[in-house]
Design an enzyme around this catalytic site. Structure first.
Site, PDB file in Angstrom:
ATOM      1  N   VAL A  96      26.681 -35.351  36.245  1.00  0.00           N
ATOM      2  CA  VAL A  96      25.632 -35.792  37.223  1.00  0.00           C
ATOM      3  C   VAL A  96      26.537 -36.837  38.244  1.00  0.00           C
ATOM      4  O   VAL A  96      26.850 -37.841  37.808  1.00  0.00           O
ATOM      5  CB  VAL A  96      24.455 -36.268  36.698  1.00  0.00           C
ATOM      6  CG1 VAL A  96      23.656 -36.919  37.689  1.00  0.00           C
ATOM      7  CG2 VAL A  96      23.841 -35.342  36.260  1.00  0.00           C
ATOM      8  N   CYS A  97      26.837 -36.710  39.206  1.00  0.00           N
ATOM      9  CA  CYS A  97      26.996 -37.615  40.123  1.00  0.00           C
ATOM     10  C   CYS A  97      25.872 -37.674  41.513  1.00  0.00           C
ATOM     11  O   CYS A  97      24.959 -37.256  41.412  1.00  0.00           O
ATOM     12  CB  CYS A  97      28.367 -37.395  40.958  1.00  0.00           C
ATOM     13  SG  CYS A  97      28.773 -36.313  42.181  1.00  0.00           S
ATOM     14  N   ARG A  98      26.181 -38.185  42.616  1.00  0.00           N
ATOM     15  CA  ARG A  98      25.593 -37.686  43.925  1.00  0.00           C
ATOM     16  C   ARG A  98      24.613 -36.318  44.443  1.00  0.00           C
ATOM     17  O   ARG A  98      23.705 -36.420  44.961  1.00  0.00           O
ATOM     18  CB  ARG A  98      25.966 -39.458  44.976  1.00  0.00           C
ATOM     19  CG  ARG A  98      24.963 -39.139  45.834  1.00  0.00           C
ATOM     20  CD  ARG A  98      25.006 -40.142  47.505  1.00  0.00           C
ATOM     21  NE  ARG A  98      26.664 -39.289  48.017  1.00  0.00           N
ATOM     22  CZ  ARG A  98      26.396 -38.767  49.034  1.00  0.00           C
ATOM     23  NH1 ARG A  98      24.849 -38.160  49.479  1.00  0.00           N
ATOM     24  NH2 ARG A  98      26.854 -37.706  49.950  1.00  0.00           N
TER      25      ARG A  98
ATOM     26  N   MET B 200      21.972 -36.173  41.918  1.00  0.00           N
ATOM     27  CA  MET B 200      21.410 -36.293  41.632  1.00  0.00           C
ATOM     28  C   MET B 200      20.354 -36.703  43.795  1.00  0.00           C
ATOM     29  O   MET B 200      19.266 -36.699  43.484  1.00  0.00           O
ATOM     30  CB  MET B 200      20.634 -38.361  41.935  1.00  0.00           C
ATOM     31  CG  MET B 200      21.529 -38.892  40.981  1.00  0.00           C
ATOM     32  SD  MET B 200      20.511 -38.112  39.917  1.00  0.00           S
ATOM     33  CE  MET B 200      19.479 -39.697  39.433  1.00  0.00           C
TER      34      MET B 200
END
Length: 99
Positions: A62-64, A90
């Site tokens: 997961v990242c932005r 996210m």
């Protein structure tokens, strides 16, 4: 590259599945909220911290927005790990977060 939507990942968590989620964002981004139970390893640290991954486990990255986690997913796949990228990152996450 294998991907999962934020909604699908959220459903797995809400159904009580035990997931290995790794957030590759920077410290200041994680301070704004991380998926409950996720482990934080900055993207730049992934190559030095592959010893923290197990080849017989599945990981969700997961990242932005999905770009950095996509790079982490591709790198770990090349090393022989079972990894899926969370598409949309996210920004797409509607579930709970820990701060």
């Amino acid at each position: 590259m294998s991907e999962i939507s934020a909604k699908e990942l959220q459903s797995k968590l809400e159904n009580g599945e035990q997931l290995n989620i790794v957030d590759v964002r920077e410290d200041d981004e994680v301070a704004q909220g991380i998926i409950p139970g996720a482990k934080h390893i900055r993207l730049s640290e992934i190559p030095q911290r592959t010893n923290e991954f197990e080849k017989d486990k599945h990981y969700y990255m997961v990242c932005r927005s999905g770009g950095r986690s996509g790079r982490a997913t591709e790198f770990l796949k090349e090393q022989g790990y079972d990894v899926t990228n969370m598409a949309g990152g996210m920004l797409a996450w509607e579930g709970d977060v820990e701060k």
